[in-house]
Design an enzyme around this catalytic site. Structure first.
Site, short mmCIF file in Angstrom:
data_model
loop_
_atom_site.label_atom_id
_atom_site.label_comp_id
_atom_site.label_asym_id
_atom_site.label_seq_id
_atom_site.Cartn_x
_atom_site.Cartn_y
_atom_site.Cartn_z
N CYS A 1 -5.66 -54.39 31.11
CA CYS A 1 -5.14 -54.10 32.44
C CYS A 1 -3.84 -54.84 32.72
O CYS A 1 -3.32 -54.80 33.82
CB CYS A 1 -6.18 -54.43 33.51
SG CYS A 1 -6.61 -56.18 33.53
N ARG B 1 31.28 -29.34 7.30
CA ARG B 1 30.52 -29.98 8.38
C ARG B 1 29.48 -30.92 7.79
O ARG B 1 28.95 -30.64 6.70
CB ARG B 1 29.76 -28.94 9.21
CG ARG B 1 30.64 -28.00 9.98
CD ARG B 1 29.76 -26.90 10.58
NE ARG B 1 30.59 -25.79 10.99
CZ ARG B 1 31.05 -25.61 12.22
NH1 ARG B 1 30.73 -26.47 13.16
NH2 ARG B 1 31.80 -24.59 12.52
N GLY C 1 -6.20 -59.24 30.38
CA GLY C 1 -5.03 -59.43 31.25
C GLY C 1 -3.91 -59.94 30.36
O GLY C 1 -3.71 -61.14 30.21
N THR C 2 -3.21 -59.00 29.78
CA THR C 2 -2.24 -59.41 28.74
C THR C 2 -0.97 -60.03 29.32
O THR C 2 -0.17 -60.56 28.55
CB THR C 2 -1.88 -58.20 27.85
OG1 THR C 2 -1.65 -57.07 28.69
CG2 THR C 2 -3.00 -57.90 26.88
N ASN C 3 -0.79 -59.98 30.64
CA ASN C 3 0.38 -60.69 31.19
C ASN C 3 0.16 -62.19 31.04
O ASN C 3 0.97 -62.90 30.45
CB ASN C 3 0.58 -60.37 32.68
CG ASN C 3 0.71 -58.89 32.92
OD1 ASN C 3 1.13 -58.15 32.05
ND2 ASN C 3 0.35 -58.45 34.12
N ASP C 4 -0.96 -62.67 31.59
CA ASP C 4 -1.23 -64.09 31.46
C ASP C 4 -1.55 -64.46 30.02
O ASP C 4 -1.16 -65.53 29.55
CB ASP C 4 -2.40 -64.49 32.38
CG ASP C 4 -1.89 -64.84 33.77
OD1 ASP C 4 -0.93 -65.64 33.86
OD2 ASP C 4 -2.42 -64.31 34.75
N ARG D 1 -6.07 -55.93 42.51
CA ARG D 1 -5.74 -57.36 42.73
C ARG D 1 -5.96 -57.65 44.20
O ARG D 1 -5.12 -57.36 45.04
CB ARG D 1 -4.29 -57.62 42.35
CG ARG D 1 -3.95 -57.45 40.87
CD ARG D 1 -2.44 -57.57 40.70
NE ARG D 1 -2.03 -57.84 39.33
CZ ARG D 1 -1.46 -56.93 38.53
NH1 ARG D 1 -1.28 -55.69 38.93
NH2 ARG D 1 -1.07 -57.28 37.32
N HIS E 1 7.23 -61.01 39.43
CA HIS E 1 6.63 -60.46 40.65
C HIS E 1 7.30 -59.15 41.07
O HIS E 1 6.64 -58.13 41.30
CB HIS E 1 6.75 -61.51 41.76
CG HIS E 1 6.17 -61.08 43.06
ND1 HIS E 1 6.92 -60.47 44.04
CD2 HIS E 1 4.90 -61.11 43.52
CE1 HIS E 1 6.14 -60.19 45.05
NE2 HIS E 1 4.91 -60.56 44.77
N GLU F 1 -7.79 -63.56 29.87
CA GLU F 1 -6.36 -63.80 29.98
C GLU F 1 -5.98 -65.23 29.61
O GLU F 1 -4.85 -65.65 29.80
CB GLU F 1 -5.82 -63.41 31.36
CG GLU F 1 -6.62 -63.89 32.53
CD GLU F 1 -6.09 -63.40 33.87
OE1 GLU F 1 -5.01 -62.81 33.93
OE2 GLU F 1 -6.79 -63.62 34.87
N ARG G 1 -10.89 -57.26 41.13
CA ARG G 1 -10.73 -58.62 40.63
C ARG G 1 -10.79 -59.57 41.82
O ARG G 1 -10.08 -59.39 42.81
CB ARG G 1 -9.38 -58.78 39.94
CG ARG G 1 -9.17 -60.19 39.48
CD ARG G 1 -7.85 -60.38 38.79
NE ARG G 1 -6.76 -60.43 39.74
CZ ARG G 1 -5.48 -60.54 39.38
NH1 ARG G 1 -5.17 -60.57 38.11
NH2 ARG G 1 -4.53 -60.60 40.28
#
Ligand code: PEP
Ligand code: MG
Length: 869
Positions: free
Chosen positions: A812, A88, A747-750, A543, A436, A726, A599
């Site tokens: 955030c 095995r 704001g790490t998305n933007d 938001r 979105h 951001e 915000r």
């Protein structure tokens, strides 16, 4: 000892290959001999009846693959007198695979004859034929089609031996040692093959991962008395409940009992569906239970045991930790800790944070069949079954009829929020992790798959066309599996969420270890309630624009946007003020004094305008204006690059009335909530800041509003002002910005969008090609880019804290709920992370694990780790 391989040597002289009989005291380690060798040693230490076993370490197997022939005679002698053996694989980690097990090595024609005498012709023929077939296919690598006879007979054996000889031009090996040596070599080389290497590397194995091999005396599972083999486990793999499951098959070998073809297999514990081993051999059953218990308490794990009975004598051949679903992992970890078998720290470490978020939602039952028609990005976990709808109006109508539906859209826009609220799941053709649909779905805890680019949506015909040509019309039933990123035809079998006592307990233990705060992004009372239920320590991002999409507000909002003069705008805002105030009072009360970070309005105004002709007409009626004017004004508001245009703090600077109304609503709500017992220090956050002057201007105005509210209401309150970092410029100028504010939240998305110059709404289209070709290691909207975006975070944190040592720092963006990003933020000294409410449990667990992993690292460096059995 191994000697170097002599390249080009004409005759390979047998070398002495390193091996060790596994005993309680032999020097066997997973790092040198693999997990299976170590596990078997532990079973031997527990006095389980393991047959004689020999382990070859990684170095020996490497040497064999390189051409050294093992001295198989010595290995066999270490096992016994003329034994039949199995071989095995034993890689360091069981997940790394390895070549398949080979049974019954040592079976020669002479041995076959002896077996005919001892076990009868039928059993002996079946064993020998199966062995010749396995050896031919897996050791000599001959074409499987030539060795597919199913019925064992003397003729079938002769045919197989003839075929072997014809193909290899040599007789079937009749020397057990040679069989073993060639099998070892074949398995060693299979491990080095490219496919095997790529497969294990995909599972996290290092490039130089080694393979150990186990040679074990066969326990035949055939004979006159009670003989057979089986597999037993002591917990349910799907639920984690303690329950004996498995099968036993009389006159069989290894895992035959659980193979699909097995007929006549017995249940193990008494079962209304049929006969069981418990009834057939109660003593053996009891012995197996004892072994299971020994494994649980001493190996501190729920094990699955492979066993054989030879004339009533039990042998344990192998054991591995029982395979388990996420919910079973949680249940088992908590049960082991509750029983004092493992510590709470270990229980917390044993549950993968991402697996935990699966448990918050219904899931597709892993045992059920799956008919996948589309694959995309797993944007929000959980699964939902519903009828296809193509518009938000249809989703609302479906919800009104009490019929669960799945909203299928090319992509969603803010106008779809009501449709998303009404739907049970969402599927979109476009979009990425921060589109979105993805952000809203995660916030709502709605299963969601985005970027299912193989799909074609025929809006006019109200049809969905899958890549394989299947079409789905409005009303057809589908399942969205947001955990796997798949859409399935029909209604898949589901498991309910697992938010019970175990879930609560594990997270409570985790909180005891955690050293970074976890807040939730919550925009509505229902989000806030979810956040509170998941023990978020506040709201890190509300938001506020989402509050204006309720139908009654949307109309007033549109009036405000269409106002000709500041006076008209003020009058529309005057009507929005009480609604906003109520929103905030509600949030403050739900959060019971925990901080709430609000915000101010962020999106471009035109997002609130209708996009269809009917919508424009409706607005013209509501505002009593000509349709042409509405269309003209809407066009005038449109921008080439709205995400880089009139939004965020820019709106606050240019149209000050909006922020002033919001600030007033926040302060009045603070006073009202305090009077009702929910004392809160609200946090006001400015979005999309890029220049310090923006902050100065808005701060002056908000201070003035605060002074006005204090005077008019005759009440005192405090508030904190902060900036959402951001834009790259805000990060670079954080030193200046920090002079005016108490906190910075990233704001790490933007920020990701702007650092890469990459649209967060469109990147889904090519992201998988980019990741596949290694341009980006991961989707940066999903996993924080620590090299680029991360550097901006570090620069901003350092400059901000240089100006103001007590500055509160947080994240955030969607990354806030991602374990890798949490690790980054914790290391950078952030105060908290904030994420969608449904990711709060994951974040709490991930944050605790970081602390525990750090402690374990320090512990190991001190060299005082405990040793197991
Ligand atoms: C962000 O940009 O990271 C953020 C949290 O804000 P939003 O997603 O609303 O733009
Ligand atoms: Mg943003």
């Amino acid at each position: 000892m191994l000697r170097p391989v002599r390249k080009g040597a004409a005759v390979q002289k047998p070398e002495s290959i390193d091996f060790a009989a596994i005993t309680a005291t032999a020097p066997i380690a997973a790092a040198t001999h693999g997990w299976r060798a170590k596990c078997l040693q532990r079973l031997i230490r527990l006095d389980l009846p393991v047959p004689a076993t020999v382990a070859l370490p990684f170095g020996a197997v490497r040497a064999i693959a390189a051409g050294q022939m093992p001295e198989a005679g010595a290995i066999l002698a270490a096992i016994g007198k003329g034994p039949l053996v199995s071989i095995r694989p034993s890689p360091q980690n069981p997940d790394w695979g390895g070549p398949g097990t080979i049974l019954n090595l040592g079976l020669t024609e002479a041995r076959h004859k002896a077996l005919v005498r001892s076990h009868g012709r039928q059993a002996a023929d079946a064993l020998f034929l199966r062995f010749v077939q396995t050896y031919a296919i897996h050791v000599a690598r001959l074409d499987p089609d030539m060795f597919d006879a199913a019925e064992a007979s003397a003729e079938a054996i002769r045919a197989a031996l003839r075929a072997y000889e014809a193909e290899t031009e040599e007789p079937f090996p009749q020397d057990p040692a040679r069989q073993v040596a060639l099998a070892l070599r074949s398995m060693a080389r299979a491990w080095e093959g490219t496919t095997a290497r790529l497969l294990r590397q995909a599972k996290g194995a290092p490039a130089n991962a080694g393979l150990g091999l186990i040679v074990q005396e066969m326990a035949l599972g055939m004979g006159q008395g009670v003989s057979g083999s089986g597999v037993i486990q002591f917990v349910d793999s799907v639920t984690g409940e303690r329950r004996v499951t498995g099968r036993y098959l009389s006159q069989s070998l290894a895992r035959d009992a659980i193979s699909k073809e097995a007929s006549g297999a017995l249940y193990l514990a008494r079962d209304p569906r049929g006969p069981s081993l418990e009834e057939a051999a109660p003593g053996v059953f009891a012995e197996l239970l004892r072994h299971g218990d020994a494994c649980r308490t001493r190996l501190r794990e729920e094990m699955q045991i492979e066993f054989t009975l030879e004339n009533g004598v039990l042998r344990v051949l192998d054991a591995l930790s029982t395979g388990r679903s996420s919910r079973a992992t949680l249940k088992i970890a908590v049960a082991l800790a509750e029983d004092g078998i493992i510590g709470r720290e270990e229980a917390v470490m044993r549950v993968e944070p991402r697996a935990l978020s699966e448990l918050l939602h219904p899931q597709v039952d892993p045992r059920a069949p799956r008919d996948v028609f589309a694959r995309g990005i797993a944007a929000s976990p959980g699964a939902a079954v519903g009828r296809v709808v193509f518009s938000s109006t249809a989703a609302q109508a479906s919800a009104a009829r009490g019929e669960p539906c799945i909203l299928v859209r090319r992509e969603t826009t803010p106008e779809d929020i009501r449709g998303m609220h009404a739907a049970s799941g969402v599927l979109t053709e476009r979009g990425g992790m921060t589109s979105h649909a993805a952000v809203i779905a995660r916030g709502l805890g709605l299963p969601c798959v985005v970027g299912a680019s193989g799909l074609r949506l025929d809006g006019r015909e109200r049809r969905l066309i899958a890549a394989d040509g299947r079409t789905f019309s409005e009303g057809d039933l589908i399942t969205v599996d947001g955990t796997a990123g798949e859409a399935l035809a029909g209604a898949a079998a589901m498991l309910p969420p697992a938010l019970g006592e175990d879930f609560r307990k594990l997270l409570h233990w985790a909180d005891g270890f955690r050293d970074i705060g976890v807040r939730a992004n919550a925009d509505s009372p229902s989000d806030a309630l979810t956040a509170r239920d998941f023990a978020a320590e506040g709201i890190g991002l509300c938001r506020t624009e989402h509050m204006f999409f309720e139908h009654d507000r949307l109309v007033v909002m549109r009036e405000m946007i269409f106002a000709d003069s500041p006076a008209d705008r003020a009058s529309a805002l005057e009507r929005l003020l009480p609604m906003q105030r109520e929103d905030f009072i509600h949030l403050f009360e739900i959060m019971k004094g925990h901080p709430v970070c609000i915000r101010l309005f962020d999106p471009p105004l035109h997002e609130f305008l209708p996009h269809s002709r009917e919508g424009m007409q409706e607005l013209a009626e509501a505002l009593d204006r000509p349709l042409s004017e509405i269309t003209r004004r809407a066009e005038a508001l449109s921008e080439f690059n709205p995400m880089l245009g009139m939004r965020g703090v820019r709106l606050g600077v240019v149209l000050p009335e909006i922020y002033e109304m919001q600030a007033r609503a926040i302060f009045e709500a603070t006073i009202a909530a305090a009077r009702r017992g929910a004392v809160v220090v609200p946090e006001i956050m400015l979005p999309l800041v890029s220049a310090v002057r923006e902050v100065e201007l808005i701060k002056t105005r908000i201070d003035a509003v605060a002074a006005m509210v204090r005077t008019r209401r005759g009440a005192e309150f405090d508030y904190r002002l902060g900036v959402m970092v951001e834009t790259p410029r805000a990060a670079l100028r954080a030193g200046d910005v920090a002079q005016h504010v108490g906190f910075l939240s990233f704001g790490t998305n933007d920020l990701t969008q702007m650092t890469y110059g990459l649209s967060r709404d469109d990147a889904g289209r090519f992201m998988s090609a980019y990741v596949q070709q290694g341009v980006f290691p991961e989707d940066p909207f999903h996993t924080l880019d620590v090299e680029g975006v991360g550097e901006l975070l570090l620069i901003a944190a350092e400059r901000g804290r240089q100006t103001q040592a007590g500055l509160t720092l947080s994240i955030c963006g969607e990354h806030g709920g991602n374990p890798e990003s949490i690790a980054f933020c914790r290391k950078a000294g952030f105060d908290y992370v904030s994420c969608s409410p449904y990711r709060v449990p994951l974040a709490r667990l991930a944050a605790a694990q970081l602390v525990l992993a750090e402690r374990a690292g320090a512990h190991n460096r001190r060299g005082d780790g405990e040793s197991g059995v």
